[in-house]
Design a protein around this motif. Structure first.
Motif, PDB file in Angstrom:
ATOM      1  N   ALA A  41      -2.450  -5.053  -9.282  1.00 29.08           N
ATOM      2  CA  ALA A  41      -2.525  -6.459  -9.712  1.00 29.08           C
ATOM      3  C   ALA A  41      -1.981  -7.379  -8.624  1.00 29.08           C
ATOM      4  O   ALA A  41      -2.414  -8.526  -8.503  1.00 29.08           O
ATOM      5  CB  ALA A  41      -1.746  -6.643 -10.998  1.00 29.08           C
ATOM      6  N   ALA A  42      -1.029  -6.877  -7.813  1.00 29.09           N
ATOM      7  CA  ALA A  42      -0.467  -7.702  -6.741  1.00 29.09           C
ATOM      8  C   ALA A  42      -1.308  -7.628  -5.471  1.00 29.09           C
ATOM      9  O   ALA A  42      -0.928  -8.197  -4.433  1.00 29.09           O
ATOM     10  CB  ALA A  42       0.967  -7.226  -6.438  1.00 29.09           C
ATOM     11  N   GLY A  43      -2.461  -6.921  -5.531  1.00 31.23           N
ATOM     12  CA  GLY A  43      -3.345  -6.846  -4.373  1.00 31.23           C
ATOM     13  C   GLY A  43      -3.106  -5.629  -3.498  1.00 31.23           C
ATOM     14  O   GLY A  43      -3.755  -5.487  -2.454  1.00 31.23           O
ATOM     15  N   GLY A  44      -2.235  -4.757  -3.894  1.00 29.84           N
ATOM     16  CA  GLY A  44      -1.933  -3.564  -3.104  1.00 29.84           C
ATOM     17  C   GLY A  44      -2.794  -2.376  -3.532  1.00 29.84           C
ATOM     18  O   GLY A  44      -3.743  -2.521  -4.295  1.00 29.84           O
ATOM     19  N   SER A  45      -2.443  -1.220  -3.013  1.00 29.64           N
ATOM     20  CA  SER A  45      -3.174  -0.007  -3.375  1.00 29.64           C
ATOM     21  C   SER A  45      -2.220   1.156  -3.523  1.00 29.64           C
ATOM     22  O   SER A  45      -1.075   1.110  -3.046  1.00 29.64           O
ATOM     23  CB  SER A  45      -4.231   0.323  -2.298  1.00 29.64           C
ATOM     24  N   VAL A  46      -2.687   2.208  -4.211  1.00 27.87           N
ATOM     25  CA  VAL A  46      -1.886   3.405  -4.376  1.00 27.87           C
ATOM     26  C   VAL A  46      -2.668   4.596  -3.828  1.00 27.87           C
ATOM     27  O   VAL A  46      -3.889   4.641  -3.936  1.00 27.87           O
ATOM     28  CB  VAL A  46      -1.513   3.658  -5.862  1.00 27.87           C
ATOM     29  N   ALA A  47      -1.955   5.540  -3.219  1.00 27.34           N
ATOM     30  CA  ALA A  47      -2.585   6.757  -2.708  1.00 27.34           C
ATOM     31  C   ALA A  47      -1.620   7.913  -2.919  1.00 27.34           C
ATOM     32  O   ALA A  47      -0.419   7.776  -2.682  1.00 27.34           O
ATOM     33  CB  ALA A  47      -2.910   6.607  -1.226  1.00 27.34           C
ATOM     34  N   ASP A  64       0.866  -1.168   0.000  1.00 34.48           N
ATOM     35  CA  ASP A  64       0.000   0.000   0.000  1.00 34.48           C
ATOM     36  C   ASP A  64       0.912   1.230   0.000  1.00 34.48           C
ATOM     37  O   ASP A  64       1.406   1.653   1.041  1.00 34.48           O
ATOM     38  CB  ASP A  64      -0.910   0.008   1.232  1.00 34.48           C
ATOM     39  N   VAL A  65       1.142   1.772  -1.191  1.00 41.24           N
ATOM     40  CA  VAL A  65       2.151   2.828  -1.362  1.00 41.24           C
ATOM     41  C   VAL A  65       1.488   4.206  -1.385  1.00 41.24           C
ATOM     42  O   VAL A  65       0.480   4.408  -2.058  1.00 41.24           O
ATOM     43  CB  VAL A  65       2.956   2.611  -2.669  1.00 41.24           C
ATOM     44  N   THR A  66       2.079   5.127  -0.634  1.00 36.69           N
ATOM     45  CA  THR A  66       1.646   6.531  -0.647  1.00 36.69           C
ATOM     46  C   THR A  66       2.799   7.370  -1.188  1.00 36.69           C
ATOM     47  O   THR A  66       3.896   7.349  -0.621  1.00 36.69           O
ATOM     48  CB  THR A  66       1.289   7.003   0.772  1.00 36.69           C
ATOM     49  N   ALA A  67       2.548   8.085  -2.288  1.00 32.67           N
ATOM     50  CA  ALA A  67       3.578   8.933  -2.901  1.00 32.67           C
ATOM     51  C   ALA A  67       2.891  10.126  -3.566  1.00 32.67           C
ATOM     52  O   ALA A  67       1.664  10.248  -3.527  1.00 32.67           O
ATOM     53  CB  ALA A  67       4.387   8.140  -3.921  1.00 32.67           C
ATOM     54  N   ASP A  68       3.689  11.030  -4.151  1.00 34.28           N
ATOM     55  CA  ASP A  68       3.143  12.229  -4.781  1.00 34.28           C
ATOM     56  C   ASP A  68       2.583  11.950  -6.167  1.00 34.28           C
ATOM     57  O   ASP A  68       1.649  12.628  -6.600  1.00 34.28           O
ATOM     58  CB  ASP A  68       4.233  13.311  -4.867  1.00 34.28           C
TER      59      ASP A  68
END
Length: 148
Positions: free
Chosen positions: A140-146, A124-128
């Motif tokens: 696709a790997a089941g994670g999320s982006v924010a 679960d990645v948080t970036a700009d």
């Protein structure tokens, strides 16, 4: 005894002499007036930039080319493959975590790019900012982006 007053002060004899008026006739420092003999500088004032007819330096040097946008937003790139390698257990990943692990510098904008493989690590990645391929691989790997 009388005290000395400011109006009694005088410069030492010979300390002050009149300014020499040059170029005012033969009788008083006339003739060349400190300009030597002949040549351009003897006849008129010459600009300090004048190089005697040689191609001037401001024309010899290359000019600044192109355009640099002062308002451009510059991101630090980090690849999903590197994030998956460093955070192999998965979980939440923030900009501060990336800086702590040495993937980016602290206090700068971060963009996640899609180079490399996630290998099924749920992140679960948080970036700009994220590239489209990075979003697809992380989701696709089941994670999320924010975005921060």
């Amino acid at each position: 005894m009388t005290a000395i007053k400011i109006h009694h002060l005088r410069p030492a004899p010979g300390a002050k002499t009149d300014k020499t008026r040059v170029g005012r006739g033969e009788g008083s420092k006339g003739k060349t007036a400190g300009r030597g003999t002949k040549g351009t500088k003897a006849r008129k004032n010459v600009s300090p930039a004048f190089e005697g007819g040689q191609m001037p330096i401001h024309m010899r040097l290359p000019k600044l080319r192109g355009f640099k946008n002062r308002f451009r937003t510059e991101y630090q790139p980090v690849n999903v493959g590197d994030i998956a390698r460093v955070f192999g257990d998965g979980g939440k990943v923030s900009k501060e975590d990336l800086a702590a692990r040495g993937l980016v510098r602290k206090g700068k904008l971060v963009k996640v790019l899609g180079n490399g493989d996630v290998n099924g690590v749920k992140l679960d990645v948080t970036a700009d900012a994220f590239s489209n391929s990075a979003k697809e691989k992380l989701e696709a790997a089941g994670g999320s982006v924010a975005t921060a």
